[in-house]
Design an enzyme around this catalytic site. Sequence first.
Site, PDB file in Angstrom:
ATOM      1  N   ASP A 143      -0.479  -4.237   5.856  1.00 13.09           N
ATOM      2  CA  ASP A 143      -1.182  -3.772   7.058  1.00 13.09           C
ATOM      3  C   ASP A 143      -2.654  -4.186   7.046  1.00 13.09           C
ATOM      4  O   ASP A 143      -3.497  -3.523   7.663  1.00 13.09           O
ATOM      5  CB  ASP A 143      -1.058  -2.252   7.193  1.00 13.09           C
ATOM      6  CG  ASP A 143       0.346  -1.821   7.597  1.00 13.09           C
ATOM      7  OD1 ASP A 143       1.229  -2.697   7.704  1.00 13.09           O
ATOM      8  OD2 ASP A 143       0.569  -0.612   7.788  1.00 13.09           O
ATOM      9  N   HIS A 189       1.298   3.920   1.973  1.00  6.65           N
ATOM     10  CA  HIS A 189       1.841   4.627   3.138  1.00  6.65           C
ATOM     11  C   HIS A 189       3.373   4.669   3.073  1.00  6.65           C
ATOM     12  O   HIS A 189       4.021   3.723   2.613  1.00  6.65           O
ATOM     13  CB  HIS A 189       1.380   3.962   4.441  1.00  6.65           C
ATOM     14  CG  HIS A 189      -0.063   4.215   4.750  1.00  6.65           C
ATOM     15  ND1 HIS A 189      -0.795   3.463   5.648  1.00  6.65           N
ATOM     16  CD2 HIS A 189      -0.929   5.152   4.257  1.00  6.65           C
ATOM     17  CE1 HIS A 189      -2.041   3.925   5.704  1.00  6.65           C
ATOM     18  NE2 HIS A 189      -2.138   4.947   4.873  1.00  6.65           N
ATOM     19  N   HIS A 244       4.304  -5.422  10.086  1.00  9.55           N
ATOM     20  CA  HIS A 244       4.861  -4.864  11.328  1.00  9.55           C
ATOM     21  C   HIS A 244       4.989  -5.927  12.410  1.00  9.55           C
ATOM     22  O   HIS A 244       4.248  -6.909  12.425  1.00  9.55           O
ATOM     23  CB  HIS A 244       3.952  -3.752  11.883  1.00  9.55           C
ATOM     24  CG  HIS A 244       3.897  -2.522  11.042  1.00  9.55           C
ATOM     25  ND1 HIS A 244       4.751  -1.460  11.208  1.00  9.55           N
ATOM     26  CD2 HIS A 244       3.077  -2.186  10.013  1.00  9.55           C
ATOM     27  CE1 HIS A 244       4.462  -0.504  10.328  1.00  9.55           C
ATOM     28  NE2 HIS A 244       3.441  -0.929   9.582  1.00  9.55           N
ATOM     29  N   ASP A 292       5.828   4.306   5.046  1.00  9.32           N
ATOM     30  CA  ASP A 292       6.679   3.292   5.670  1.00  9.32           C
ATOM     31  C   ASP A 292       6.645   1.964   4.909  1.00  9.32           C
ATOM     32  O   ASP A 292       7.311   1.004   5.306  1.00  9.32           O
ATOM     33  CB  ASP A 292       6.312   3.092   7.149  1.00  9.32           C
ATOM     34  CG  ASP A 292       4.870   2.661   7.377  1.00  9.32           C
ATOM     35  OD1 ASP A 292       3.983   3.130   6.640  1.00  9.32           O
ATOM     36  OD2 ASP A 292       4.627   1.862   8.295  1.00  9.32           O
ATOM     37  N   HIS A 316       0.845  -1.206   0.000  1.00  3.26           N
ATOM     38  CA  HIS A 316       0.000   0.000   0.000  1.00  3.26           C
ATOM     39  C   HIS A 316       0.876   1.250   0.000  1.00  3.26           C
ATOM     40  O   HIS A 316       2.094   1.159   0.135  1.00  3.26           O
ATOM     41  CB  HIS A 316      -0.996  -0.018   1.170  1.00  3.26           C
ATOM     42  CG  HIS A 316      -0.398  -0.025   2.542  1.00  3.26           C
ATOM     43  ND1 HIS A 316       0.377  -1.056   3.016  1.00  3.26           N
ATOM     44  CD2 HIS A 316      -0.481   0.873   3.560  1.00  3.26           C
ATOM     45  CE1 HIS A 316       0.749  -0.795   4.270  1.00  3.26           C
ATOM     46  NE2 HIS A 316       0.254   0.368   4.608  1.00  3.26           N
TER      47      HIS A 316
END
Length: 260
Positions: A134, A56, A173, A58, A54
């Site tokens: 995520d 984002h 993560h 990070d 995605h």
Amino acid sequence: MRVELLPALTDNYMYLLIDVDTKEAAIVDPVEPIKVVEAVRKHGVKLTTVLTTHHHWDHAGGNEKMLKLMPGLRVYGGDDRVDAITKKVSHSNNLKVGSLNIKCLFTPCHTTGHICYYVTKDKSTEPPAVFTGDTLFVAGCGKFFEGTAEQMHKALIDILGGLPHETRVYCGHEYTVSNLKFARHVEPDNEDIKNKLAWAKEKCSNGEPTIPSTLAEEFTFNPFMRVKEMSVQDHVKQTSSIETMRSLRKEKDSFRVPKE
């Protein structure tokens, strides 16, 4: 197939996906490109592909530098906001990295263009892998920044939950311990949660990753994958799995993680 975990930033994971037969490789979410180049050299592989889950920063923020360091890479993603994207993909698109088959799974909710990548190899006895960004974490799921409980329900229960249960889950993560503490709050009598939490705490205290899990495991301790279970529905006082998903996410968004 071989998956090398490359920790990045404070708690992100990048993944070097290697086709052992051809030595061709892909990198998932290369937010720290220098580390990626070092890993590529170390393992003696030919990097051809960037798989972006995605947009984002990070996850996609290293794409442009990655291309500068290694020109000619194919950069895949499901969102026009993905940096340096060369090919936009959608649900059920199929890609190849060497002899590995990669199926794109469209899982909008955390972001409207989120893609998970499901990897298999023909005539292989090893389990498949799925890179979930995520959307799905070990014992948790991503915040619904750009989507709804209905969308996350479809992503977790129908799309990811419909994959073979031995599939290994590689998420974006290292949130496992805090996720399991919330899971314990939801189902205090669930032994699978207690056992996984004790294991995860030990792993983290040794500086080791808790990744991967399997989908089969997630169904035993991840409250967001257990929204059809009476014990989880009772906790949020709901009777439908979608409303349970909505209530759980709302509760977790304000949950204070206990120290122990």
